[in-house]
Design an enzyme around this catalytic site. Structure first.
Site, PDB file in Angstrom:
ATOM      1  N   CYS A  80       0.822  -1.210   0.000  1.00 60.21           N
ATOM      2  CA  CYS A  80       0.000   0.000   0.000  1.00 60.21           C
ATOM      3  C   CYS A  80       0.858   1.263   0.000  1.00 60.21           C
ATOM      4  O   CYS A  80       0.642   2.170  -0.799  1.00 60.21           O
ATOM      5  CB  CYS A  80      -0.931  -0.004   1.207  1.00 60.21           C
ATOM      6  SG  CYS A  80      -2.006   1.448   1.279  1.00 60.21           S
ATOM      7  N   CYS A 120      -1.576   1.682  -2.980  1.00 55.74           N
ATOM      8  CA  CYS A 120      -2.580   2.726  -2.768  1.00 55.74           C
ATOM      9  C   CYS A 120      -2.018   4.144  -2.779  1.00 55.74           C
ATOM     10  O   CYS A 120      -2.538   5.018  -3.482  1.00 55.74           O
ATOM     11  CB  CYS A 120      -3.285   2.512  -1.430  1.00 55.74           C
ATOM     12  SG  CYS A 120      -3.564   0.807  -0.955  1.00 55.74           S
ATOM     13  N   LYS A 131      -0.142   5.302  -6.083  1.00 56.03           N
ATOM     14  CA  LYS A 131      -1.140   5.260  -7.161  1.00 56.03           C
ATOM     15  C   LYS A 131      -2.079   6.456  -7.055  1.00 56.03           C
ATOM     16  O   LYS A 131      -2.425   7.086  -8.052  1.00 56.03           O
ATOM     17  CB  LYS A 131      -1.913   3.947  -7.099  1.00 56.03           C
ATOM     18  CG  LYS A 131      -2.891   3.738  -8.227  1.00 56.03           C
ATOM     19  CD  LYS A 131      -3.471   2.335  -8.149  1.00 56.03           C
ATOM     20  CE  LYS A 131      -4.126   2.082  -6.804  1.00 56.03           C
ATOM     21  NZ  LYS A 131      -4.658   0.707  -6.685  1.00 56.03           N
ATOM     22  N   TYR A 181      -9.274  -3.748 -11.052  1.00 57.96           N
ATOM     23  CA  TYR A 181      -9.142  -2.346 -10.680  1.00 57.96           C
ATOM     24  C   TYR A 181      -7.728  -1.819 -10.870  1.00 57.96           C
ATOM     25  O   TYR A 181      -7.543  -0.642 -11.227  1.00 57.96           O
ATOM     26  CB  TYR A 181      -9.634  -2.118  -9.243  1.00 57.96           C
ATOM     27  CG  TYR A 181      -8.720  -2.627  -8.163  1.00 57.96           C
ATOM     28  CD1 TYR A 181      -7.770  -1.791  -7.577  1.00 57.96           C
ATOM     29  CD2 TYR A 181      -8.805  -3.936  -7.697  1.00 57.96           C
ATOM     30  CE1 TYR A 181      -6.939  -2.254  -6.576  1.00 57.96           C
ATOM     31  CE2 TYR A 181      -7.977  -4.404  -6.705  1.00 57.96           C
ATOM     32  CZ  TYR A 181      -7.043  -3.560  -6.139  1.00 57.96           C
ATOM     33  OH  TYR A 181      -6.204  -4.022  -5.157  1.00 57.96           O
ATOM     34  N   GLU A 200      -7.096   1.358 -13.254  1.00 60.71           N
ATOM     35  CA  GLU A 200      -6.538   2.573 -12.666  1.00 60.71           C
ATOM     36  C   GLU A 200      -5.284   3.030 -13.407  1.00 60.71           C
ATOM     37  O   GLU A 200      -5.138   4.218 -13.726  1.00 60.71           O
ATOM     38  CB  GLU A 200      -6.241   2.343 -11.185  1.00 60.71           C
ATOM     39  CG  GLU A 200      -7.501   2.271 -10.341  1.00 60.71           C
ATOM     40  CD  GLU A 200      -7.238   1.928  -8.895  1.00 60.71           C
ATOM     41  OE1 GLU A 200      -8.051   2.300  -8.041  1.00 60.71           O
ATOM     42  OE2 GLU A 200      -6.213   1.276  -8.595  1.00 60.71           O
ATOM     43  N   HIS A 244     -26.996  21.493  -1.454  1.00 61.19           N
ATOM     44  CA  HIS A 244     -27.197  21.949  -2.833  1.00 61.19           C
ATOM     45  C   HIS A 244     -26.273  23.116  -3.165  1.00 61.19           C
ATOM     46  O   HIS A 244     -26.066  23.990  -2.337  1.00 61.19           O
ATOM     47  CB  HIS A 244     -28.649  22.374  -3.008  1.00 61.19           C
ATOM     48  CG  HIS A 244     -29.000  22.749  -4.412  1.00 61.19           C
ATOM     49  ND1 HIS A 244     -29.147  21.808  -5.417  1.00 61.19           N
ATOM     50  CD2 HIS A 244     -29.196  23.956  -4.996  1.00 61.19           C
ATOM     51  CE1 HIS A 244     -29.445  22.423  -6.546  1.00 61.19           C
ATOM     52  NE2 HIS A 244     -29.472  23.732  -6.315  1.00 61.19           N
ATOM     53  N   GLU A 257     -25.994  15.070  -3.281  1.00 59.62           N
ATOM     54  CA  GLU A 257     -27.400  15.222  -2.905  1.00 59.62           C
ATOM     55  C   GLU A 257     -28.314  14.328  -3.739  1.00 59.62           C
ATOM     56  O   GLU A 257     -29.447  14.043  -3.346  1.00 59.62           O
ATOM     57  CB  GLU A 257     -27.837  16.679  -3.019  1.00 59.62           C
ATOM     58  CG  GLU A 257     -27.945  17.187  -4.443  1.00 59.62           C
ATOM     59  CD  GLU A 257     -28.499  18.605  -4.513  1.00 59.62           C
ATOM     60  OE1 GLU A 257     -29.449  18.913  -3.779  1.00 59.62           O
ATOM     61  OE2 GLU A 257     -27.970  19.398  -5.324  1.00 59.62           O
TER      62      GLU A 257
END
Length: 453
Positions: free
Chosen positions: A41, A46, A49, A179, A183, A437, A442
């Site tokens: 990682c 992670c 990356k 993934y 990625e 908003h 939302e």
């Protein structure tokens, strides 16, 4: 022979967390690591990356700025600067991990460790072989890239090598549909590579919601990735102008770098597991029970080496369960339901809970809500990027059992909703929540019309 309450093999996310927390509880702890602290990682996963993903997004930002009145000179990208700055940050993190361990009182043993018997670990260090005795041994050695055998395999690279390529690849061929492959395809496309991505299956990101898979495939193609499904490499040759990949249909692709991101396997080689009777399953994954105990009761295993769910936060949570069981009240447990995750493609994916097909199989009657739109930002940016948001509700309980997003900062948005879903939030609770908003988030609390099939 030095004696410990806990000897941890592997100083990645899971190993460091377990060693540090056990030491803080007063246990005598040692942790062995042959490479840089932090594991996949921190060093080749992670963290770097995500840093490279940030770098790649600037190309879109520069283009989008024009619609908002900003006129910028043509931007140029310096691969060497990015590599240098990333390396400095990773070195800093390595130091933090060391301080966390030593500060908690854990002993770091630098070298390759293997299990001799149920309570003995041998470590090959620079000074020679050392042996250690431990009441409990915890294996947290993670996983490693797996590249299949084929003609020209020696010319390709794995994800571990992508952060420090000597020369930036102007033409990149990515093989894989998980993934990691997706990625890296997005990242290097954003940085300026001409990217071709091949996947032998029908659609990328197997295991994700089918609509999410189709939607992200559409979007990454719009961003410039030449994504081809139902395609695979037969061989790779090195030529004077780079690499030539011959595909199974006989066509060829020229590239400067060929990345194989076709899966990962547990890192179990030379650990001595077979000699002590530790049971392993598919691809060498260590078999554990609900308390992460192996077939040898004094030996435990957590994280990617067990191949349960290969996510850093999951490994950290498993470490806390083990420490609590061995040195605490033993009340902490681990649930693998409603674990949120993100894929840092461009645009990104955030998801928690069940995909639509999986939800129908698990719960029977469900109701689906979805919304697809161009974000407010892109009404002026000129980008054709669109956002997908989707809710899946179990009819019998009104509980939201699946939440999916493809769009900017999807991981940041979905993390908060994961808390609500873990708490059992219903669609009625979502509907009664007032949105912020104008935001994309939302949309999850304003969807009222169900999808009619």
């Amino acid at each position: 022979m030095a004696q410990f309450d806990l000897f941890v093999i592997g100083a990645g996310s899971a190993g460091v967390r377990a060693a540090r927390m056990a030491a803080q509880r007063g246990a005598r702890v040692a942790v062995a690591e042959a490479a840089a602290l932090g594991g996949t990682c921190v060093n080749v996963g992670c963290v770097p990356k995500k840093l490279y993903s940030y770098a790649a997004h600037f190309a879109d930002d520069f283009r989008d700025a024009a619609g908002f009145g900003w006129h910028l000179p043509p931007a140029t990208f310096d691969w060497a600067v990015l590599k240098k700055n990333r390396a400095a940050e990773i070195t800093r993190l390595n130091g933090i991990y060391e301080n966390l361990l030593t500060g908690a009182g854990a002993q770091i043993v630098t070298g390759w460790a293997s299990v001799v018997d149920a309570n003995t670990v041998r470590v090959q260090t620079a000074a020679g072989v050392e042996s250690f005795s431990a009441k409990h041994i915890l294996i947290a050695t993670g996983g490693q890239p797996s590249v299949p055998q084929f003609p020209g395999r020696e010319f390709v690279v794995s994800s571990d090598s992508m952060f420090d390529l000597e020369t930036f690849p102007r033409r990149l061929l990515v093989v894989g549909g998980g993934y990691i492959a997706c990625e890296f395809a997005s990242i290097f496309n954003g940085l300026g590579s001409q990217v071709t991505q091949l996947y032998r299956g029908e659609q990328i990101l197997r295991g994700f919601d089918d609509e999410v898979r189709a939607f992200i495939a559409q979007e990454v193609r719009k961003h410039g990735v030449d994504l081809r499904v139902g395609s695979d490499v037969q061989s790779v040759e090195k030529t004077s102008s780079g690499l030539v990949a011959t595909l199974v249909d006989g066509s060829t692709i020229e590239a400067d770098t060929v990345l194989y991101a076709t899966g990962r396997v547990p890192n179990v080689a030379a650990l001595g597991l077979d000699s002590v009777g530790v049971e392993r399953g598919a691809s060498g994954a260590i078999v554990v029970d609900e308390h992460y105990v192996t077939s040898v009761k004094s030996i435990l295993a957590i994280g990617d080496v067990t191949a349960r769910m290969q996510l850093t936060p999951v490994a950290l949570a498993e470490a806390m369960v083990v420490v609590d069981r061995l040195f605490g009240a033993g009340k902490r447990d681990m649930s693998y339901e409603f674990i949120s995750t993100a894929v840092f493609t461009h645009p990104s994916i955030g998801t928690v809970g069940y995909g639509e097909a999986q939800a129908r199989e698990t719960f029977g009657r469900i109701t689906v809500y979805r919304s697809e739109f161009k974000s407010l930002k892109h009404t002026l940016s000129g980008s054709s990027e669109r956002t997908l948001m989707k809710l899946i509700v179990e009819d019998a309980t009104d509980r939201v059992v699946g939440l999916h997003m493809v769009g900017a900062d999807a991981g940041e948005v979905v993390q908060g909703f994961a808390v609500a879903m873990k708490a059992g939030a219903t669609k009625a609770v979502f509907d009664s929540t007032i949105g912020i908003h104008p935001t994309m988030a939302e949309e999850f609390v304003t969807m009222r019309t169900a999808v009619v099939y």
